[in-house]
Design a protein around this motif. Structure first.
Motif, PDB file in Angstrom:
ATOM      1  N   LYS A 157       4.642   9.272   0.613  1.00 36.87           N
ATOM      2  CA  LYS A 157       4.565   9.577   2.042  1.00 36.87           C
ATOM      3  C   LYS A 157       4.909   8.358   2.893  1.00 36.87           C
ATOM      4  O   LYS A 157       5.612   8.456   3.897  1.00 36.87           O
ATOM      5  CB  LYS A 157       3.146  10.052   2.360  1.00 36.87           C
ATOM      6  CG  LYS A 157       2.882  10.438   3.778  1.00 36.87           C
ATOM      7  CD  LYS A 157       1.444  10.916   3.888  1.00 36.87           C
ATOM      8  CE  LYS A 157       1.102  11.382   5.273  1.00 36.87           C
ATOM      9  NZ  LYS A 157      -0.298  11.844   5.336  1.00 36.87           N
ATOM     10  N   LEU A 158       4.403   7.173   2.491  1.00 36.65           N
ATOM     11  CA  LEU A 158       4.533   5.960   3.293  1.00 36.65           C
ATOM     12  C   LEU A 158       4.309   4.739   2.419  1.00 36.65           C
ATOM     13  O   LEU A 158       3.467   4.769   1.513  1.00 36.65           O
ATOM     14  CB  LEU A 158       3.484   5.983   4.421  1.00 36.65           C
ATOM     15  CG  LEU A 158       3.309   4.749   5.285  1.00 36.65           C
ATOM     16  CD1 LEU A 158       4.519   4.565   6.193  1.00 36.65           C
ATOM     17  CD2 LEU A 158       2.048   4.872   6.118  1.00 36.65           C
ATOM     18  N   VAL A 159       5.036   3.657   2.707  1.00 36.29           N
ATOM     19  CA  VAL A 159       4.819   2.376   2.037  1.00 36.29           C
ATOM     20  C   VAL A 159       4.605   1.328   3.117  1.00 36.29           C
ATOM     21  O   VAL A 159       5.383   1.238   4.067  1.00 36.29           O
ATOM     22  CB  VAL A 159       6.023   1.970   1.158  1.00 36.29           C
ATOM     23  CG1 VAL A 159       5.809   0.587   0.558  1.00 36.29           C
ATOM     24  CG2 VAL A 159       6.275   2.995   0.077  1.00 36.29           C
ATOM     25  N   MET A 160       3.541   0.542   2.976  1.00 37.78           N
ATOM     26  CA  MET A 160       3.256  -0.542   3.922  1.00 37.78           C
ATOM     27  C   MET A 160       3.176  -1.848   3.142  1.00 37.78           C
ATOM     28  O   MET A 160       2.544  -1.902   2.091  1.00 37.78           O
ATOM     29  CB  MET A 160       1.923  -0.293   4.636  1.00 37.78           C
ATOM     30  CG  MET A 160       1.909   0.975   5.462  1.00 37.78           C
ATOM     31  SD  MET A 160       0.288   1.307   6.184  1.00 37.78           S
ATOM     32  CE  MET A 160       0.302   0.148   7.524  1.00 37.78           C
ATOM     33  N   SER A 161       3.818  -2.892   3.658  1.00 34.11           N
ATOM     34  CA  SER A 161       3.696  -4.193   3.009  1.00 34.11           C
ATOM     35  C   SER A 161       2.469  -4.899   3.550  1.00 34.11           C
ATOM     36  O   SER A 161       2.148  -4.808   4.730  1.00 34.11           O
ATOM     37  CB  SER A 161       4.955  -5.033   3.223  1.00 34.11           C
ATOM     38  OG  SER A 161       5.132  -5.312   4.591  1.00 34.11           O
ATOM     39  N   ALA A 200       0.880  -1.169   0.000  1.00 33.12           N
ATOM     40  CA  ALA A 200       0.000   0.000   0.000  1.00 33.12           C
ATOM     41  C   ALA A 200       0.915   1.216   0.000  1.00 33.12           C
ATOM     42  O   ALA A 200       1.724   1.386   0.904  1.00 33.12           O
ATOM     43  CB  ALA A 200      -0.903   0.006   1.222  1.00 33.12           C
ATOM     44  N   VAL A 201       0.813   2.027  -1.044  1.00 37.76           N
ATOM     45  CA  VAL A 201       1.662   3.208  -1.192  1.00 37.76           C
ATOM     46  C   VAL A 201       0.797   4.449  -0.983  1.00 37.76           C
ATOM     47  O   VAL A 201      -0.169   4.675  -1.709  1.00 37.76           O
ATOM     48  CB  VAL A 201       2.333   3.240  -2.578  1.00 37.76           C
ATOM     49  CG1 VAL A 201       3.181   4.491  -2.740  1.00 37.76           C
ATOM     50  CG2 VAL A 201       3.176   1.989  -2.792  1.00 37.76           C
ATOM     51  N   TYR A 202       1.154   5.215   0.034  1.00 42.57           N
ATOM     52  CA  TYR A 202       0.444   6.448   0.363  1.00 42.57           C
ATOM     53  C   TYR A 202       1.216   7.623  -0.214  1.00 42.57           C
ATOM     54  O   TYR A 202       2.430   7.733  -0.018  1.00 42.57           O
ATOM     55  CB  TYR A 202       0.330   6.618   1.880  1.00 42.57           C
ATOM     56  CG  TYR A 202      -0.558   5.575   2.522  1.00 42.57           C
ATOM     57  CD1 TYR A 202      -1.886   5.862   2.800  1.00 42.57           C
ATOM     58  CD2 TYR A 202      -0.063   4.309   2.830  1.00 42.57           C
ATOM     59  CE1 TYR A 202      -2.699   4.906   3.392  1.00 42.57           C
ATOM     60  CE2 TYR A 202      -0.875   3.349   3.412  1.00 42.57           C
ATOM     61  CZ  TYR A 202      -2.195   3.659   3.683  1.00 42.57           C
ATOM     62  OH  TYR A 202      -3.001   2.705   4.251  1.00 42.57           O
ATOM     63  N   ILE A 217      -2.495   3.526  -2.983  1.00 44.71           N
ATOM     64  CA  ILE A 217      -2.466   2.715  -4.194  1.00 44.71           C
ATOM     65  C   ILE A 217      -1.935   1.348  -3.794  1.00 44.71           C
ATOM     66  O   ILE A 217      -0.885   1.247  -3.163  1.00 44.71           O
ATOM     67  CB  ILE A 217      -1.541   3.340  -5.265  1.00 44.71           C
ATOM     68  CG1 ILE A 217      -2.033   4.742  -5.640  1.00 44.71           C
ATOM     69  CG2 ILE A 217      -1.467   2.446  -6.502  1.00 44.71           C
ATOM     70  CD1 ILE A 217      -1.069   5.517  -6.516  1.00 44.71           C
ATOM     71  N   VAL A 218      -2.666   0.290  -4.142  1.00 41.40           N
ATOM     72  CA  VAL A 218      -2.211  -1.072  -3.855  1.00 41.40           C
ATOM     73  C   VAL A 218      -1.484  -1.582  -5.090  1.00 41.40           C
ATOM     74  O   VAL A 218      -2.009  -1.528  -6.200  1.00 41.40           O
ATOM     75  CB  VAL A 218      -3.395  -1.997  -3.496  1.00 41.40           C
ATOM     76  CG1 VAL A 218      -2.913  -3.432  -3.334  1.00 41.40           C
ATOM     77  CG2 VAL A 218      -4.075  -1.522  -2.229  1.00 41.40           C
ATOM     78  N   CYS A 219      -0.244  -2.041  -4.897  1.00 48.48           N
ATOM     79  CA  CYS A 219       0.538  -2.538  -6.019  1.00 48.48           C
ATOM     80  C   CYS A 219       1.225  -3.852  -5.671  1.00 48.48           C
ATOM     81  O   CYS A 219       1.450  -4.153  -4.507  1.00 48.48           O
ATOM     82  CB  CYS A 219       1.541  -1.498  -6.502  1.00 48.48           C
ATOM     83  SG  CYS A 219       2.367  -0.588  -5.235  1.00 48.48           S
ATOM     84  N   ALA A 220       1.530  -4.609  -6.701  1.00 50.88           N
ATOM     85  CA  ALA A 220       2.156  -5.918  -6.524  1.00 50.88           C
ATOM     86  C   ALA A 220       3.645  -5.802  -6.241  1.00 50.88           C
ATOM     87  O   ALA A 220       4.211  -6.617  -5.520  1.00 50.88           O
ATOM     88  CB  ALA A 220       1.931  -6.767  -7.771  1.00 50.88           C
ATOM     89  N   GLU A 221       4.279  -4.794  -6.821  1.00 53.74           N
ATOM     90  CA  GLU A 221       5.720  -4.608  -6.647  1.00 53.74           C
ATOM     91  C   GLU A 221       6.029  -3.127  -6.590  1.00 53.74           C
ATOM     92  O   GLU A 221       5.294  -2.310  -7.149  1.00 53.74           O
ATOM     93  CB  GLU A 221       6.498  -5.203  -7.826  1.00 53.74           C
ATOM     94  CG  GLU A 221       6.374  -6.686  -7.986  1.00 53.74           C
ATOM     95  CD  GLU A 221       7.123  -7.193  -9.208  1.00 53.74           C
ATOM     96  OE1 GLU A 221       8.046  -6.503  -9.693  1.00 53.74           O
ATOM     97  OE2 GLU A 221       6.773  -8.271  -9.686  1.00 53.74           O
TER      98      GLU A 221
END
Length: 90
Positions: A74-78, A8-10, A36-40
């Motif tokens: 701003k932030l990346v969450m796995s 999840a990329v904020y 934004i939800v992304c695979a990679e």
């Protein structure tokens, strides 16, 4: 340790505004905010790369790569496959 299935990329609000209409189909609202939800993701180059997977109009698997300046993130969450993404209300 579990295998990471997505991220999840904020983005900063100013980034969403600057990117405008082209980014809107890929943005999701959730309890944690707009993301934004992304695979990679690829953070190694001059731009921050996001790879999104989905289906085209014929139902075939497709991939989309979006590249944005690092300063917009701003932030990346796995997100791990053993549990869903979100927050439970008490």
């Amino acid at each position: 340790m579990t295998e990471t299935s997505s991220y999840a990329v904020y983005l900063f609000p100013q980034a969403l505004e600057a990117l405008g209409e082209p980014i809107k189909p890929y943005v999701q609202e959730g309890p944690g905010g707009t993301h934004i939800v992304c695979a990679e993701i690829d953070v190694s180059g001059p731009l921050f790369g996001l790879t999104l997977t989905g289906r085209d109009a014929q139902g075939r698997s497709s991939e989309l790569e979006i590249m944005i300046p690092h300063a917009m993130v701003k932030l990346v969450m796995s997100i791990h496959s053993e549990h869903g993404f979100g927050f439970k209300q008490a």
